[in-house]
Design an enzyme around this catalytic site. Sequence first.
Site, PDB file in Angstrom:
ATOM      1  N   ASN A 205       0.566  -1.098   0.071  1.00  0.00           N
ATOM      2  CA  ASN A 205       0.060   0.007  -0.062  1.00  0.00           C
ATOM      3  C   ASN A 205       0.976   1.265  -0.025  1.00  0.00           C
ATOM      4  O   ASN A 205       1.044   1.812   1.039  1.00  0.00           O
ATOM      5  CB  ASN A 205      -0.987   0.006   1.255  1.00  0.00           C
ATOM      6  N   GLU A 206       1.186   1.659  -1.325  1.00  0.00           N
ATOM      7  CA  GLU A 206       2.155   2.879  -1.547  1.00  0.00           C
ATOM      8  C   GLU A 206       1.415   4.193  -1.064  1.00  0.00           C
ATOM      9  O   GLU A 206       0.219   3.988  -0.736  1.00  0.00           O
ATOM     10  CB  GLU A 206       2.757   2.927  -2.545  1.00  0.00           C
ATOM     11  N   PRO A 207       2.312   5.210  -0.853  1.00  0.00           N
ATOM     12  CA  PRO A 207       1.508   6.583  -0.404  1.00  0.00           C
ATOM     13  C   PRO A 207       0.319   6.806  -1.358  1.00  0.00           C
ATOM     14  O   PRO A 207       0.309   6.484  -2.541  1.00  0.00           O
ATOM     15  CB  PRO A 207       2.929   7.473  -0.354  1.00  0.00           C
TER      16      PRO A 207
ATOM     17  N   THR B 218      10.303   1.822  -3.316  1.00  0.00           N
ATOM     18  CA  THR B 218      10.253   0.364  -3.228  1.00  0.00           C
ATOM     19  C   THR B 218      11.082  -0.363  -4.372  1.00  0.00           C
ATOM     20  O   THR B 218      11.599  -1.449  -3.944  1.00  0.00           O
ATOM     21  CB  THR B 218       8.750   0.232  -3.214  1.00  0.00           C
TER      22      THR B 218
END
Length: 638
Positions: free
Chosen positions: A162-164, A181
Site C-alpha cells: 500500500n504505497e503512499p 520500493t
Amino acid sequence: MTTAAAPTTEQFEKIPTKIHPTAAAAAAALAREVADLIRERNAAGRATVLGLATGSTPVPFYRELIRLHREEGLSFANVITFNLDEYHGLARDHRESYFRFMREQLFDHVDLKPGSIHLPDGTVALDKVFAHCQAYEAAIDAAGGIDLQILGIGRTGHIGFNEPGSTRDSRTRLIALDRITREDAAADFLGEANVPRFAITMGVGTILRARRIALMAWGENKAEIVRQAVEGPETEAVSASFLQSHPDARFLVDAAAAKALTRVKLPWLVTHVDWDEAGTRRAVTWLALKHHKPVLKLLDEEYNENGMAELLTRQGRAYDLNIRIFNQLQHTITGWPGGKPDADDTTRPERATPHPKRSLVLAPEPQDDVLSMGATLQRLVEHGHHVEVVYLTSGDLRVADAEASKFAKVLLETSETIATGAAGDAAGAAGDWSRQVAYARDMLAQLEAKGPFGDPPAALRRLKGLIRRGEARDAAQALGLSPEHVRFLDLPFYAKGRYRQFRLEDADIAAVRATLEEIQPHQIFITGHLADPNSVQGVAWRAFAAAWDQCGQAPWKNDCRVWLHRGHQRELEPHEIHMAVPLSPDQLARKLAAIRKFQSPTNPDQLTGERNRQTARTYDALGLAEYEAIEAFERWGA
Ligand code: F6R
C-alpha cells in the site's frame, strides 16, 4: 545518557511499540505468541488464520517458527494463511515471486496443508485482476477473517504494497510500486529496470480488519519511517500510520529501528535525563539544527524552552556549554585518519603512535568501502599506513547479466581470434584455445537458459565474482592502493546464499577471526552494526562481532580502534561522529572516479557523493569550518 523510566516516555507514540535488544529476540517473542495462539485455537477446535508478509524482515521469525515446529512439535496442520501481496507478472516458480519466497522460507518446512495456503496470483490477466482480488477478500471472509496479521514496513511507509496515497479503506487490488520500493528491490532483481512495476496487494482496509496485528522493523534504515508511522499523523502518505486506529496493533522493533522515536532520540522531551557527555552533545547539536543556528550562538532561553533547563543548571551558562560542545565537534575533524605522527594527539580522534599503523578495512561487499570511505582510504595510503582492504564477499550478486555477457563475448572473440592466429605475434602462436572457447560459450548458454530472472548457476556466479573483484581492485588502485593489498574472503554465507536468505555460519566467523589474528590491526573500518541483521552488511557485522569476541583477550585488541561507518544509504548524525575526515573538491572527484570503476552501481548515481556533501553542510550549519564534503566515523564502544 541514562533515562529514568517513566510512563510519559511513550507519550508521543500512538501505536504500542516494544523495543527489543535484537531482531532475533523480537522474532522469537512473536513466534512464541503465534505458537500460543495456534495451540489455544486448536484446543478450542478452531483453525488459526494467519496473515503473512515477505521481505527480509520476517526471515528470523519464519526460522523460529520452523524451529518450533521441528523441536517443539508445533503443528500448522490447522492453520490457514493469507499472504499480503505478490508481484504482478511473476509466475509462482519465479525466483523472486513471493510464492516461491514463502515456500523456501516457511511452507516447505512445516506441515501446512497445500490447500490452506493463499497468495494473490501474479499471473492473472489485467482484465481479471479485479475479480481475482474480490475472490481473495471473499476467501479471507470465508476463513473467518485473519486472527493475526504479520507485517513489515517499507521505507515509503507501506504495509503490504500500500504505497503512499492508499486510502484507509482500500481493498485488495493492483497497485503501481513506488520508486523507493523498486529501488529497494533492485538488488534482488539485478537492477531497478527489472523490478516489476505492479503488484497485487491486500488493501489497508483489508489489513485493518485483522483481529490482531504485529509489525516488525529492523535496522536504522527503517528508523525514520517507524517514527512517522508511530508518532506522526494518520495519513495516506504513510499507510502504516493507519494502524494507529486499530484496537490491537503493535510494533516490534530492534534498537536501530527505534532510533528516531522521541523517547530514544530526544529523551529530555519526555522524561528526566541524567546528562552524560554523549547525551549532552546530542541535545546541543539537535538544538542548534532545530533553531538553524551555529552552536556558539545558542541562548539560555532556547535551552529552557526545549526541555533542557536541567542541563543548563548542571552545566552553567549556555555560553560555557556551547563552547565545550563546539570544541568537541571541532576535535572530530582530522585530515589524518590514521593519526598524525609527531603531533600532540590529546584532542585528536586517532593516536599519533604507532606510525605507520596496520589499518584493516573490512568491506561486506566491494564498493561499500569506496562509497563510504574512499577518500579516507586514499589518505591512509598516502600517509604510509599498511592498509589492507578485505572484502568479505565477492559481491557477485550485484553484477548485472549484461556485464557477464559482455565479458564472455570478449573472451569468446579473443579466444577464437588467437586460435586462428589472426591476433598476430603479440598474442603468441596459434594454439589450443578450445577450452576458453567452450567456457565462454557455456557462460553465454547459461545466461540464455537462466533468462533475466532465473537462478544463476554456481559457475556463472563465479564469473560475476571475478568481474566484481577486478572492479574492486581497479577502484582500490584508483585510490592509491596496490592490488596485493586487496583480498577476498568469500564468506560462505554469501557464496551459498542470496539476498534476504543469508545464514551466518561458524565458518564465516572463523574466516574473519583468522584475518584479524593474522593482521592484528591497529585500526579497523567496518559497517553494518545498525543494518538489517539479514542484509549482507548485517550478517557481515555479526560475523565480525562474533570473531572479535572469539579473539578474547588478545593483546593487539587493546591497541586497536574500531571505526564504524554507515554503509551506503545513510550518514552519521553529528552527535554520533567521532572522526570527520574532510574532503577537498579534488579528493571528492577522485573518490567518485574510483566509484565509477564499478559497472553495476550499488547506489543511484545521483546519491553518490551527496551524503558526504550533506555531512559537510551539517558541520557548516553547526558553525564549524565549511568543507566540500566529509566522511564520518563513529568509534565503536566510545
Ligand atoms: C511484503 C510486504 C512489504 C514488506 C516491506 C518491507 O510482503 O508486504 O510491505 O514488508 O516492503 O520489506 P523488507 O522486510 O524486505 O524490508
